[in-house]
Design an enzyme around this catalytic site. Sequence first.
Site, mmCIF file in Angstrom:
data_model
loop_
_atom_site.group_PDB
_atom_site.id
_atom_site.type_symbol
_atom_site.label_atom_id
_atom_site.label_comp_id
_atom_site.label_asym_id
_atom_site.label_seq_id
_atom_site.Cartn_x
_atom_site.Cartn_y
_atom_site.Cartn_z
ATOM 1 N N SER A 246 -9.038 -2.875 -4.765
ATOM 2 C CA SER A 246 -7.814 -2.165 -4.409
ATOM 3 C C SER A 246 -7.611 -2.084 -2.900
ATOM 4 C CB SER A 246 -7.861 -0.744 -4.991
ATOM 5 O OG SER A 246 -6.894 0.087 -4.392
ATOM 6 N N GLY B 247 -3.217 7.770 -4.781
ATOM 7 C CA GLY B 247 -2.495 6.859 -3.913
ATOM 8 C C GLY B 247 -2.722 7.096 -2.437
ATOM 9 N N ASP C 106 -0.627 6.871 -0.245
ATOM 10 C CA ASP C 106 0.545 7.504 0.340
ATOM 11 C C ASP C 106 0.593 9.007 0.070
ATOM 12 O OD1 ASP C 106 0.896 7.123 -2.364
ATOM 13 O OD2 ASP C 106 2.996 6.521 -2.228
#
Length: 199
Positions: free
Chosen positions: A13, A182, A184
């Site tokens: 990832s 995430g 973000d």
Amino acid sequence: MSKTIDFYYDFISPASYFALVRLKEICTRTGTTINYKPMLLGGVFKAQGNTAPVTVPAKWEWIKIDFARTAEYYGIPYTLNPHFIFSTVNAMRGALWAISENRIEEYNQAMYQAAWAEGKDLSSADVLIDTLNKAGFDADTVMQAITRPEIKQALITSTQEAAARGVFGAPTMFVGDEIYFGQDRLDWVERALTDQINA
């Protein structure tokens, strides 16, 4: 009381790579220790009925642009790995070994650098050996360790435990019992850690 954050990740990832770079800075500011939780993202996807973004062409095209944008904005060395999707089973087993040896920080750095700054294929034993040696590890020791049944089972168990806790993708972070998903969402992570300081 010392603060910790649980960080669930897989070297497959790039979002986890970006998150970890920034999370280290946040942890320095807030006096927080990262509790690393290696897992196999594919196993988590299967357990949760989730699918990789690459399986949705329109989403994958957007994500590739967003990854490049994120790396540029934060000044993080990055290249879209030409070998993606590659197997990280051995690399993630190695992460569990590195935790047992108190060398997980440098191990993570070496693997993420190889995969997402240099575009190397971590599924290749030769690449893994070269990466380990260049990072100052005894590659023979690590490669032998990841064949041990207890290390193999530990990765299976850690993946199952991640799914049982509600993890459905990477990176996933827990501050206490609160889940954040995430790269973000790190502003929310920092806010939660700061609230702990002020509590």
